[in-house]
Design an enzyme around this catalytic site. Sequence first.
Site, short mmCIF file in Angstrom:
data_model
loop_
_atom_site.label_atom_id
_atom_site.label_comp_id
_atom_site.label_asym_id
_atom_site.label_seq_id
_atom_site.Cartn_x
_atom_site.Cartn_y
_atom_site.Cartn_z
N CYS A 49 1.06 -1.18 0.25
CA CYS A 49 -0.01 0.09 -0.01
C CYS A 49 0.69 1.13 -0.02
CB CYS A 49 -0.79 0.01 1.23
SG CYS A 49 -2.00 1.34 1.22
N HIS A 78 -8.99 -3.68 -1.77
CA HIS A 78 -8.19 -2.83 -1.08
C HIS A 78 -8.61 -1.25 -1.10
CE1 HIS A 78 -4.01 -1.79 0.05
NE2 HIS A 78 -4.38 -0.61 -0.46
N GLU A 79 -9.09 -0.77 -2.09
CA GLU A 79 -9.42 0.46 -2.19
C GLU A 79 -10.75 0.67 -1.38
OE1 GLU A 79 -7.10 2.49 -3.06
OE2 GLU A 79 -5.94 1.24 -3.75
N HIS A 133 -10.12 1.29 2.12
CA HIS A 133 -9.81 2.42 2.63
C HIS A 133 -10.84 3.48 2.80
CE1 HIS A 133 -5.47 2.85 2.42
NE2 HIS A 133 -5.24 2.28 0.93
#
Length: 169
Positions: free
Chosen positions: A89, A131-132, A135
Amino acid sequence: MPDRSIRVFGDPVLRQICEPVVEFDEAARRLAEDLIETSLPAGRAAVAAPQIGVPLQAFGYDVDGRRGAVFNPVVVETGGELRDIDEGCLSVPELWFPTPRWEYARVTGLDATGEPVDIDGEGVFAQMLQHETDHLKGIVYVQTLPRERRREAMRSIRTAPWFLAGSQN
């Protein structure tokens, strides 16, 4: 290219649950362009808005020959097997850890003009989608690791030269 510095683990903006984007105006279009352009340099795949200090539900990507931005994304489907995939990341520089991710993911959301988008993919693309969107919920991938791996990751982060002193992570 916009001069957007990447926030690193320990920065409070990375722990925030992001607000949905409600106006799809020039500011939204500029944010989409910034996110996409910030994801372009070699070694990058995608950037979520909080990583550039903007607590809004948006990310930009440049993965597997596909490029775009998604606002207010929701993971609506995952599939295949849950596998450990080496993951890194931009907000946890130079550290990689095996992370459980589904082999397939599908996300719905909106583009920079407010039109619906539906994107999906396998492998690295699926990993990026998961993953995004994490966030945008205030989750950095190291927080999703199994207990022992998470402990190892936190030890590595605390000794990294970029780590923000005094953070409460």
